[in-house]
Design an enzyme around this catalytic site. Structure first.
Site, PDB file in Angstrom:
ATOM      1  N   LYS A 164      -9.418   3.237  -2.533  1.00 12.58           N
ATOM      2  CA  LYS A 164      -9.760   2.460  -1.340  1.00 12.58           C
ATOM      3  C   LYS A 164     -11.138   2.863  -0.825  1.00 12.58           C
ATOM      4  CE  LYS A 164      -7.515   1.022   3.005  1.00 12.58           C
ATOM      5  NZ  LYS A 164      -6.304   1.222   3.838  1.00 12.58           N
ATOM      6  N   CYS A 191      -5.838  -3.465   2.269  1.00 13.96           N
ATOM      7  CA  CYS A 191      -5.617  -3.508   3.718  1.00 13.96           C
ATOM      8  C   CYS A 191      -6.908  -3.599   4.532  1.00 13.96           C
ATOM      9  CB  CYS A 191      -4.792  -2.296   4.136  1.00 13.96           C
ATOM     10  SG  CYS A 191      -4.035  -2.482   5.784  1.00 13.96           S
ATOM     11  N   GLU A 193       0.839  -1.196   0.000  1.00 17.37           N
ATOM     12  CA  GLU A 193       0.000   0.000   0.000  1.00 17.37           C
ATOM     13  C   GLU A 193       0.880   1.253   0.000  1.00 17.37           C
ATOM     14  OE1 GLU A 193      -3.931   1.573   2.509  1.00 17.37           O
ATOM     15  OE2 GLU A 193      -2.624   0.038   3.349  1.00 17.37           O
ATOM     16  N   GLY A 249      20.094  -4.958  34.703  1.00 19.12           N
ATOM     17  CA  GLY A 249      18.729  -5.375  34.971  1.00 19.12           C
ATOM     18  C   GLY A 249      18.046  -5.904  33.725  1.00 19.12           C
ATOM     19  N   SER A 269      22.475  -1.395  32.903  1.00 20.89           N
ATOM     20  CA  SER A 269      22.460  -1.513  34.368  1.00 20.89           C
ATOM     21  C   SER A 269      22.624  -2.940  34.849  1.00 20.89           C
ATOM     22  CB  SER A 269      21.140  -0.954  34.907  1.00 20.89           C
ATOM     23  OG  SER A 269      20.064  -1.829  34.551  1.00 20.89           O
TER      24      SER A 269
END
Length: 795
Positions: free
Chosen positions: A150, A234, A81, A434, A432
């Site tokens: 469309k 779509c 598209e 983490g 870090s």
């Protein structure tokens, strides 16, 4: 006795008949030797990594896809598209320049021969009759056959199509609406006399067959070999009255769906279900094309172009990849489509009704000189191989990634597009140790794995060339590197483009320091360990000299305000340090350019507001900003095995901590006692549930309370009420942080990103007076379902 019909025919008649039959058979055999069966066609669809407003680059990629399709023996090629300009142009669609440049690009494709011998379905915006339309433009042999607008706009979530385009409605009496007569069209085409016509820019197209106009509407093409071909764009696939249903009932053989569909976790399953279900119910060949990559914003379009026939998946392209162009093809026998439809009695009844509807015979454009099947070169590849339909039972297996793979591979491709298109020399990440920053680092590691594999597979290809440029191995920084240089390993590439730093303080633990260092080594990053205590002390000294006061942590007698201020100054200084090092590390290493700073705040922390404004969550890009903590932990465990990053197992099992308060206890190797979930007053699992209910299920405080009383039946109504009110209080007081949130990869449907996706106010009445009062009344009455009773109690 014998009857007349039992007598043998006269000899002369028999001889003549045999001669005629032999002559006919010989002619048929000669034709079949040089022509393919007209019902057998080879079709192509593609993934393209387009970039909004990069008209030159977009044309180059489109032309390459056309060349690959033609070389693969295809006679029809479907593209994504709005591929000529890029799907994400947004308000640039309001500019007339965009439309002019698209027509120029189409004319350039004609000049390049992209449509020679190939029916191409291109996507571009068209200005017609004072309105802007999102269109498909079907062309062959440098002629525009149909411009198809469309009919259903995508306006939910990240989509704003109605802001830029009008929804097409066929005018009364038009051929696409069921009326009109028939007149001769351009060079072998004909269409209804009332058919709407669009003017092609004369200065660009008059030199191609002297064509000035092309049909404009929702018709389909009826080709010279009897094949019929239509379009669906779509969103039209997702609507209740999808365009493919009407076309199937009218006998359209091939339907192409061009999309600009972005990645979202677990979304591909629904997309596949729609396409497979559509062709299983209606029959037909359904082609799907999509962009794949980042075209300039937060979204990653996840490709997965495919070809489906009668509910069978015949071809499927990759969902995640670093290549700009991927073409897949399938050879199909359209007689199978017609036979499949005819075998369904109920389909035949509805098709017969459609055939006698008003104007049904005039809803197509006749193109008598255009064919897909038959012809000497049909279904033959560039190297001379003849193609044949795939037999039943040998379908392409549907390939679906697990969510933890999607969390890693999608953002990895997104980062690669940003890196190579921004001109940056690499990334800088505050690491870090983490889960969040480790997940971001893992995604960069995955990017290096994908790029290195593609570069090694084709050292002269586009990915390898981009890799050399990004790694500074093609210019003054290359230091006499060979022109065909590619990374020897993913770690080799990471050492050139990825920079990590552990920014520790006295409040940081040895456990996180060790994890950060080990992960940097595993990925191959240029890793530093930085102590920022001097900067923290300097800022606090300035405050003390100015005010005469020194703030203290709450564990040492300070107030909550003092405690938060001391935590925040550490976090904000890390952001300042990150940008300093990102700007100067290339210089330190004797290289040119700058680094993009990566953030690492997850979607749940953004929703709760558990982050410091302008700390390390503030960056240039955040690849995990719309991914939940639980999905990230699953991704870490998957990546630990996939990429042999063993340290990730330690990261995933460690309790999340900010490490901004002093360490309690004497064990320096122990995990920090400050934990995220204790600070937040809620678990990450609870946050994910709050997020889905708030955004996906569209719940306010009262409706969320009612649903959670059912989900959390093990808790009392008062406990549920307390949890819901706590969440909405912190959500509302921290919503302002989403106004400055770092651009993040969109992955989760409950993302609180204020900029594009989650459009809500940022100044809330944080007491939620009416809502919380209703919840309290319902909880006191333990009457979850009777809102009216709660209101009576309030009154």
């Amino acid at each position: 006795m014998s009857s007349a019909n039992t007598h043998p025919p006269p000899p002369s008649t028999s001889s003549q008949s045999n001669e005629n039959n032999n002559s006919s058979n010989a002619a048929s055999a000669a034709y079949l030797c040089t022509h393919a069966n007209p019902s057998i066609v080879t079709l192509a669809t593609c993934n393209l990594n387009q970039w909004s407003l990069d008209f030159t680059g977009n044309v180059r990629r489109i032309h390459k896809s056309c060349t690959l399709a033609r070389n693969a023996g295809a006679t029809y090629r479907l593209g994504p598209e709005l591929e000529l300009c890029g799907y994400g142009c947004e308000d640039h669609f309001l500019e007339s320049d965009t439309y002019l440049h698209c027509w120029e690009s189409l004319a350039e494709l004609f000049d390049l021969g992209s449509t020679d011998g190939l029916l191409c379905d291109f996507g571009m915006p068209v200005l017609h009759g004072g309105a802007r339309y999102n269109c498909r433009v079907l062309c062959k042999d440098r002629r525009v056959l149909l411009v198809r607008p469309k009919t259903a706009m995508a306006d939910d979530g990240n989509y704003r199509e109605s802001r830029y385009f009008a929804t097409y409605r066929p005018p009364p009496g038009s051929a696409s609406g069921g009326g009109g007569g028939g007149v001769a069209g351009a060079a072998g085409s004909s269409y209804g006399g009332e058919t709407d016509m669009v003017l092609l820019p004369p200065h660009l197209f008059s030199r191609f067959h002297n064509q000035r106009y092309a049909p404009f509407g929702t018709q389909y093409l009826h080709l010279g070999d009897g094949i019929t071909l239509g379009c669906e764009s779509c969103e039209e696939l997702w609507t209740p009255r999808s365009a493919h249903i009407d076309m199937a009932l009218r006998g359209v053989d091939i339907i192409g769906n061009a999309s600009g569909s972005h990645h979202e976790l677990r979304k591909l399953d629904a997309r596949l279900e729609l396409m497979v279900g559509a062709t299983r119910k209606c029959g037909g060949v359904y082609l799907y094309s999509n962009q794949r990559g980042c075209d300039g914003g937060r979204l990653y379009y996840d490709g997965c172009a495919m070809i489906v026939c009668n509910g069978r998946v015949l071809a499927q392209a990759k969902q995640f990849d670093v290549r700009d162009v991927e073409v897949v093809t399938a050879t199909v026998d359209l007689d199978d489509v017609r036979s499949y439809r005819a075998s369904i009695p109920s389909f035949g009844i509805q098709a017969a009704d459609a055939a006698v509807a008003v104007g049904a015979s005039r809803r197509f454009v006749r193109c008598d000189d255009v064919t897909l099947g038959g012809g000497p070169g049909a279904n033959v590849t560039a190297d001379g191989r003849r193609l044949h339909p795939r037999p039943e039972g040998s379908d392409e297996g549907i390939r679906l990634h697990k969510p933890e793979e999607e969390c890693c591979l999608g953002p990895a491709c997104w980062l690669w597009d940003f890196l190579r298109r921004s001109g940056a020399a690499g990334f800088f990440l505050p690491l870090s140790g983490g889960a969040d920053s480790s997940a971001t680092a893992t995604i960069v590691g995955a990017m290096c794995n994908m790029v290195t594999a593609a570069a090694q597979a084709d050292p002269e290809g586009e990915v390898a060339k981009e890799c050399r440029r990004v790694c500074r191995m093609d210019g003054d920084d290359a230091a006499a590197a060979p022109s065909s240089w590619v990374p020897s390993s993913p770690q080799d590439m990471a050492s050139r483009v990825f920079h990590t730093a552990f920014m520790g303080t006295d409040n940081s633990s040895e456990a996180t320091l060790s994890r950060a260092k080990r992960l940097g080594e595993a990925i191959g990053s240029y890793h530093l360990s930085i102590k920022i205590d001097l900067m923290v002390e300097a800022i606090l000294k300035v405050f003390q000299l100015t005010t005469g006061k020194m703030p203290r942590f709450s564990s040492r007698g300070g107030t909550i305000s003092e405690d938060l201020a001391l935590q925040n100054i550490q976090a904000r200084l890390r952001m300042v340090t990150a940008y300093l090092f990102a700007q100067l590390l290339p210089w330190v290493r004797g290289r040119s350019g700058f680094l993009l700073v990566l953030g690492s705040a997850n979607v749940d922390e953004g929703l709760r507001g558990y982050m410091t404004k302008y700390d390390c969550s503030s960056a240039d890009l955040n690849p995990i900003g719309a991914i939940s903590k639980n999905d990230l932990k699953r991704m870490l465990l998957w990546a630990a095995d996939e990429y042999d990053y063993d340290v990730l197992k330690d990261v995933a099992s460690a309790p999340p901590t900010a490490e901004l308060r002093p360490i309690e206890g004497d064990d320096a190797d122990a995990e920090h006692t400050q934990t995220d979930e204790e600070d937040m007053g809620m678990t990450y699992e609870e946050l994910g549930l709050y997020g889905r209910l708030r955004k996906i299920s569209r719940c306010g405080p009262v409706s969320m309370y009612r649903k959670l009383c059912v989900t959390w039946s093990h808790l009392s109504p008062q406990e549920v009420a307390a949890k819901v009110k706590r969440f909405f209080y912190y959500y509302s007081i921290n919503r302002h942080k989403m106004c400055t949130v770092t651009p993040a990869y969109h992955a989760e449907a409950y993302s609180p990103d204020d900029n594009r996706f989650d459009l809500r106010q940022f100044l809330y009445p944080t007491s939620w007076t009416r809502q919380f009062a209703v919840i309290d009344a319902m909880a006191d009455a333990a009457c979850v379902d009777n809102v009216d009773e709660a209101h009576k109690k309030l009154n």
